[in-house]
Scaffold this motif. Structure first.
Motif, mmCIF file in Angstrom:
data_model
loop_
_atom_site.group_PDB
_atom_site.id
_atom_site.type_symbol
_atom_site.label_atom_id
_atom_site.label_comp_id
_atom_site.label_asym_id
_atom_site.label_seq_id
_atom_site.Cartn_x
_atom_site.Cartn_y
_atom_site.Cartn_z
ATOM 1 N N PHE A 6 14.698 -39.919 41.679
ATOM 2 C CA PHE A 6 13.920 -38.920 40.918
ATOM 3 C C PHE A 6 13.741 -37.641 41.712
ATOM 4 C CE2 PHE A 6 9.631 -37.234 39.950
ATOM 5 C CZ PHE A 6 9.869 -36.826 38.644
ATOM 6 N N GLU A 52 12.044 -34.697 20.299
ATOM 7 C CA GLU A 52 11.052 -34.225 21.262
ATOM 8 C C GLU A 52 11.152 -32.711 21.450
ATOM 9 O OE1 GLU A 52 10.929 -35.654 25.529
ATOM 10 O OE2 GLU A 52 9.726 -37.160 24.480
ATOM 11 N N GLU A 53 12.390 -32.201 21.472
ATOM 12 C CA GLU A 53 12.584 -30.758 21.617
ATOM 13 C C GLU A 53 12.127 -30.014 20.370
ATOM 14 O OE1 GLU A 53 16.432 -30.740 24.641
ATOM 15 O OE2 GLU A 53 16.720 -31.028 22.490
ATOM 16 N N TYR A 94 7.966 -27.610 36.756
ATOM 17 C CA TYR A 94 8.585 -28.852 36.293
ATOM 18 C C TYR A 94 7.557 -29.752 35.610
ATOM 19 C CZ TYR A 94 10.924 -33.339 36.230
ATOM 20 O OH TYR A 94 11.457 -34.526 35.809
ATOM 21 N N PHE A 95 6.400 -29.932 36.243
ATOM 22 C CA PHE A 95 5.391 -30.846 35.705
ATOM 23 C C PHE A 95 4.574 -30.243 34.560
ATOM 24 C CE2 PHE A 95 5.916 -32.613 40.055
ATOM 25 C CZ PHE A 95 6.344 -33.879 39.691
ATOM 26 N N ARG A 98 8.686 -28.162 32.049
ATOM 27 C CA ARG A 98 9.940 -28.835 31.717
ATOM 28 C C ARG A 98 9.792 -30.334 31.497
ATOM 29 N NH1 ARG A 98 11.264 -25.166 35.596
ATOM 30 N NH2 ARG A 98 11.699 -26.620 37.300
ATOM 31 N N ASN A 99 8.815 -30.954 32.135
ATOM 32 C CA ASN A 99 8.625 -32.402 31.928
ATOM 33 C C ASN A 99 7.145 -32.696 31.687
ATOM 34 O OD1 ASN A 99 8.992 -35.141 31.707
ATOM 35 N ND2 ASN A 99 9.942 -35.428 33.718
ATOM 36 N N ARG A 100 6.633 -32.118 30.619
ATOM 37 C CA ARG A 100 5.225 -32.310 30.271
ATOM 38 C C ARG A 100 4.936 -33.760 29.894
ATOM 39 N NH1 ARG A 100 2.738 -27.520 28.682
ATOM 40 N NH2 ARG A 100 1.809 -28.362 26.768
ATOM 41 N N LYS A 101 5.952 -34.443 29.362
ATOM 42 C CA LYS A 101 5.769 -35.840 28.969
ATOM 43 C C LYS A 101 5.389 -36.702 30.175
ATOM 44 C CE LYS A 101 8.203 -39.744 26.842
ATOM 45 N NZ LYS A 101 9.491 -40.207 26.268
ATOM 46 N N TYR A 102 5.994 -36.434 31.333
ATOM 47 C CA TYR A 102 5.688 -37.193 32.547
ATOM 48 C C TYR A 102 4.223 -37.016 32.924
ATOM 49 C CZ TYR A 102 6.160 -38.857 37.369
ATOM 50 O OH TYR A 102 6.016 -39.541 38.550
ATOM 51 N N THR A 103 3.732 -35.790 32.864
ATOM 52 C CA THR A 103 2.336 -35.529 33.215
ATOM 53 C C THR A 103 1.398 -36.212 32.224
ATOM 54 O OG1 THR A 103 3.006 -33.397 34.146
ATOM 55 C CG2 THR A 103 0.661 -33.701 33.704
#
Length: 506
Positions: A6, A52-53, A94-95, A98-103
């Motif tokens: 990752f 999702e997009e 990024y958090f 670009r990767n709001r789902k991870y947060t």
């Protein structure tokens, strides 16, 4: 310490800084490709958007200027330096972009593990913000595995895990145990912090890539340069992104709301009790006895890698839901559960003598539907205002499914004064057993005697199954007779029993 795929990707991504127009509006809709209509999406070269997009089309994503982010970081109380630069900004984007789902996922899980982390951070007098390191390491997943063999919330490699007392066998891997691995991680980090003279950034870098690589970078930097950012160019590529990602995670978790990142559900750690396993254990059978699925029981014990524990695991403390452990009120009850879940050894047959019970041992057969119904009486219950099916079922020791079946109910809706038919056990006569009478000639004959008057160890003990009974409940009523023994005495192939059925218990 780990070489996470990752963060290898993150480090590669960090090479190209996200360009932000200084004149851009403070809030914007961000897209990485030109938009196309569903019809146009089929044309050659068109970019097709995932669901999702497509959802991002209506999601407002704040694009904050550097000054705002730097100011917010300065407001966080921290013993670990929170350096802000373009490299850190890239990870923050990024958090938060670009990767709001991870947060969102981390917001959902934090209450499951953070209280545990805080407990051990307090125990070892370490900075509270180290709890965010597990997000960087494993995404708060106790079963996380890296391609190079690191495992658990804190991504211990096998040798380091053994060094800090985390047992690894063919049945268990304590690197996956949330509590034991957290304790080990705090001790490891504390040692690294002391080794690097109180520099937390170097300690974190060493946790990621090992002390040897950090010391090598210090030597290559030369000239007395010893801080993380001074030796930055000489560190492994992944480690160069490790400390900045820790800063970015802390920012994202503390200021998620300012970036319109919210979790639609929050998880909490389940309340557990501990069951001391003292013999070989089949966890699938135990799960059934506790009214759990095997998956639910294994999820509470992620360090167990197989569904059976061997004899060598004596005194193993197994986590069970606290609301199930309440059924195990005494040590005797716990032993009953263990006996029910473990294989039952065949019992030796006693030697027969002339004075033994002469009654024929008849194997019990499952009751037919007619036999079961004949032992029940119909009663009528009038629904009161405020009643519901759950209350009525509990009050009469039946199930909701039985109430619906007996009254042809298509839903759970009830009306006041509605009449409900119930089947309740009929008042049965006292069971009659045969007891021996020893004659002078050593020949044994029998006479009929009510069970209450004479109780002999050899007598058959019979239980009439009532609505709502389970084998586990019956076991507890009769001093913990093992469920497997009841099934064996009655030739039961599974745990299904019917009201009115007669079960031989001894």
């Amino acid at each position: 310490m780990t070489y996470s795929k990752f963060f290898t990707l993150l480090a590669a991504m960090a090479g190209s800084i996200w360009a932000v127009d200084a004149q851009a509006a403070s809030h914007s809709l961000l897209f990485e490709a030109p938009l196309v209509s569903p019809k146009d999406s089929l044309k050659p070269g068109a970019v097709q958007l995932t669901p999702e997009e497509l959802a991002l089309l209506v999601e407002i994503i704040p694009n904050e200027p550097d000054e705002v982010i730097a100011d917010r970081l300065s407001c966080l109380d921290s013993e670990i330096p929170l350096v802000f630069n373009n490299y850190v900004r890239n990870f923050i984007d990024y958090f938060t972009i670009r990767n709001r789902k991870y947060t969102r996922t981390m917001l959902q899980r934090e209450n499951v593990y953070f209280p545990l982390f805080e407990k051990y951070l307090k125990k070892y007098d370490m900075p509270d913000e180290l709890k965010y390191l597990s997000i960087v390491e494993s995404g708060l997943s106790p079963k996380a595995q890296s391609p190079v063999g690191a495992a658990g919330l804190w991504q211990f490699m096998k040798p380091t895990g053994r060094e800090y007392g985390l047992e690894q066998t063919s049945f268990t891997d304590e690197r996956l145990d949330p509590e034991k691995s957290t304790d080990a991680a705090m001790r490891f980090l504390r040692r690294l912090h002391k080794y690097y003279d109180g520099d937390w950034e170097l300690a974190l870098a060493a946790y990621n890539c090992g002390q040897g690589n950090v010391n090598k970078a210090i030597r290559r930097a030369g000239g007395g340069k010893k801080t993380f950012w001074e030796i930055f160019p000489y560190l492994p590529r992944e480690t160069r992104g490790y400390v900045p990602s820790m800063t970015a995670v802390r920012y994202a978790m503390n200021y998620a709301g300012e970036h319109n990142i919210f979790s639609d559900s929050i998880l909490y750690a389940p309340q557990v009790d501990y069951l001391e396993v003292t013999q070989a254990m089949d966890l699938e059978k135990l799960a059934w006895e506790l009214h759990l699925t095997p998956g639910e029981l294994m999820a509470l014990n992620p360090e167990i890698t197989k569904t059976k524990l061997p004899d060598q695991k004596n005194n193993y403390k197994l986590r069970v839901p606290a609301n199930r452990a309440a059924l195990l009120a005494s040590a005797a009850d716990k032993r009953c559960i263990l006996m029910a879940a473990a294989p039952v050894a065949p019992q030796p047959k006693p030697q027969e003598t002339p004075v033994m019970l002469a009654a024929v041992k008849k194997e019990a057969e499952p009751a037919t539907e007619t036999e079961a119904t004949s032992s029940l009486e119909k009663t009528t219950y009038t629904v009161q205002r405020g009643d519901n099916l759950t209350q009525i079922a509990q009050r009469h020791n039946v199930t909701i499914e039985q109430l619906k079946e007996w009254n042809n109910l298509a839903s759970n809706k009830l009306m006041p004064e509605q009449k409900l038919q119930l089947l309740q056990p009929a008042q049965a006569a006292e069971p009659v057993v045969s007891t021996p009478v020893v004659l002078a000639s050593n020949k044994t004959t029998t006479k009929e005697t009510p069970a209450k008057q004479i109780v002999q160890p050899q007598e058959q003990l019979i239980h009439h199954v009532q609505p709502g009974d389970t084998l586990w409940q019956i076991s507890r009523k009769y001093n913990g007779i093992p469920v497997e023994q009841i099934k064996k005495l009655n030739n039961l192939k599974d745990n299904a029993i019917k009201p009115g059925q007669k079960l031989i218990l001894s």
